[in-house]
Design a protein around this motif. Structure first.
Motif, PDB file in Angstrom:
ATOM      1  N   UNK A 146       0.837  -1.209   0.000  1.00 29.51           N
ATOM      2  CA  UNK A 146       0.000   0.000   0.000  1.00 29.51           C
ATOM      3  C   UNK A 146       0.870   1.257   0.000  1.00 29.51           C
ATOM      4  N   UNK A 147       1.977   1.218   0.722  1.00 26.42           N
ATOM      5  CA  UNK A 147       2.891   2.373   0.754  1.00 26.42           C
ATOM      6  C   UNK A 147       3.487   2.625  -0.625  1.00 26.42           C
ATOM      7  N   UNK A 155       2.122   3.167 -11.211  1.00 23.40           N
ATOM      8  CA  UNK A 155       2.661   1.811 -11.357  1.00 23.40           C
ATOM      9  C   UNK A 155       1.601   0.793 -10.935  1.00 23.40           C
ATOM     10  N   UNK A 156       0.953   0.185 -11.920  1.00 27.32           N
ATOM     11  CA  UNK A 156      -0.144  -0.742 -11.637  1.00 27.32           C
ATOM     12  C   UNK A 156       0.363  -2.024 -10.980  1.00 27.32           C
ATOM     13  N   UNK A 157       1.630  -2.358 -11.227  1.00 28.67           N
ATOM     14  CA  UNK A 157       2.196  -3.555 -10.585  1.00 28.67           C
ATOM     15  C   UNK A 157       2.144  -3.437  -9.062  1.00 28.67           C
ATOM     16  N   UNK A 158       2.293  -2.210  -8.562  1.00 33.18           N
ATOM     17  CA  UNK A 158       2.217  -1.998  -7.120  1.00 33.18           C
ATOM     18  C   UNK A 158       0.798  -2.253  -6.617  1.00 33.18           C
ATOM     19  N   UNK A 159      -0.194  -1.845  -7.422  1.00 33.11           N
ATOM     20  CA  UNK A 159      -1.587  -2.077  -7.046  1.00 33.11           C
ATOM     21  C   UNK A 159      -1.916  -3.570  -7.089  1.00 33.11           C
ATOM     22  N   UNK A 178     -10.882  -6.472  -6.933  1.00 30.75           N
ATOM     23  CA  UNK A 178      -9.866  -5.451  -7.236  1.00 30.75           C
ATOM     24  C   UNK A 178      -9.215  -5.716  -8.596  1.00 30.75           C
ATOM     25  N   UNK A 179      -8.899  -6.975  -8.850  1.00 29.23           N
ATOM     26  CA  UNK A 179      -8.222  -7.333 -10.102  1.00 29.23           C
ATOM     27  C   UNK A 179      -9.119  -7.112 -11.320  1.00 29.23           C
TER      28      UNK A 179
END
Length: 269
Positions: A146-147, A155-159, A178-179
Motif C-alpha cells: 500500500x505504501x 505503477x499498476x504492478x504496485x496495485x 480489485x483485479x
C-alpha cells in the motif's frame, strides 16, 4: 508492436544510426517481450555510446539481475553509485539481488537502511513487500504494498501486489474484485491476469484459472505465469505438463535459485 519497433530500430542501426537513445528504446522494447539477450546487447551498446548515462546502466543492471547474472549486475550497481551515491534505485537493485539469491534477511537489512533515509522511495517499499511475502508476513507485506502504491499510483504492478498479498492471505473475494477493476482499465496487464489466475486457483476454480493464465501467456511470457501453470498441472497430477512448465519457469528466471529449488522439490515429489 514491440517486435515491429525492434525491427524498425534494427533497420536504422544497419543504415548507420548510432544514437544512444535509439539503442536504449530498442532495448526497452526487447525487455517488454522478454528478449533479454537482445535487450542486453542494445543496452550495452547504448552504454558504450554514452558511458555517463546512469539510467542506461541502471536498466542494464536490472536486466542482468533478471537473467541471474548477479556478479555483473552488482558490479554495475556499484559503478553507478560511484558516479552518484544518491542513485537510490541502484541500492534497491543491490537489495533485490540478495532477495533473488534467497537471502531474504540480508535483503531486508539493505532495504530498511535505504528506507531509513528515503522513506518516499516506492520501489524500496515494493521490494520490502516482496520480502515480507516470501516470509509469509502478510500484514507487513500488505502495508508495504500500500505504501508503494500510495507513492506511485501510476505503477499498476504496485496495485496488483496489494491484491496478491490478499490472495496469499486467503482474502480472495476482495482480491478478485480489485483485479477485475484493474483489468477493466488495463485488459492486457499480464501481472493482473496472472494474479487473477492465482486467485481462481486458490478458490479451487482450476478451469477459470488456466483460462486466465493462458490469456496472459498470449500477451507476454513472464516467469510468474509459468510457475502458476506448473502448480496447477502438478495439483491435477499432470506431471509431464507440470515439468514442462517448471522448466519454462526456470528458463524465464535465468535459472535463479528460487525457480531451481521449486523444480528440484517437484522432481523429489
Amino acid at each position: 508492436a514491440y517486435t515491429d519497433s525492434i525491427n524498425n530500430f534494427q533497420k536504422a542501426f544497419e543504415r548507420g544510426v548510432k544514437d544512444s537513445n535509439s539503442y536504449f528504446l530498442a532495448a526497452e522494447s526487447a525487455v517488454n517481450i522478454q528478449k533479454y539477450d537482445e535487450a542486453i546487447n542494445y543496452y550495452e551498446f547504448a552504454s558504450k555510446l554514452d558511458p555517463k548515462d546512469l539510467l542506461v546502466k541502471l536498466a542494464l543492471a536490472d536486466v542482468y539481475t533478471s537473467k541471474s547474472y548477479y556478479d555483473k549486475a552488482k558490479s554495475l550497481y556499484e559503478e553507478i553509485l560511484k558516479f552518484d551515491s544518491n542513485m537510490i534505485e541502484a541500492n534497491v537493485g543491490l537489495a533485490n539481488i540478495e532477495l533473488e539469491k534467497g537471502f531474504t534477511e540480508k535483503s531486508l537489512l539493505v532495504v530498511n537502511s535505504i528506507l531509513s533515509e528515503h522513506d518516499d522511495n516506492a520501489k524500496a517499499h515494493f521490494l520490502k513487500s516482496q520480502i515480507y511475502l516470501k516470509q509469509r508476513d502478510y500484514v507487513k507485506a500488505l502495508e508495504e504494498a500500500k505504501s508503494a502504491y500510495f507513492l506511485n499510483k501510476l505503477n499498476i504492478e504496485y496495485k496488483v501486489q496489494i491484491s496478491l498479498v490478499k490472495i496469499r492471505n486467503f482474502i480472495t473475494g476482495e482480491a478478485i474484485k480489485e483485479l477485475h477493476e484493474i483489468l477493466k482499465e488495463y485488459p492486457d496487464n499480464v501481472y493482473a491476469l496472472s494474479t487473477l489466475g492465482e486467485a481462481y486457483f486458490t478458490e479451487g476454480k482450476v478451469k477459470e484459472g488456466k483460462e486466465v493464465l493462458n490469456k496472459a501467456e498470449e500477451i507476454k511470457k513472464i516467469p510468474y505465469t509459468a510457475q502458476l501453470l506448473a502448480l496447477i498441472e502438478f495439483s491435477s497430477e499432470n506431471f509431464i505438463e507440470a515439468e514442462k512448465n517448471y522448466k519454462e519457469f526456470c528458463k524465464r528466471t535465468g535459472n535463479n535459485p528460487q525457480s531451481l529449488l521449486e523444480y528440484a522439490e517437484f522432481i523429489e515429489v
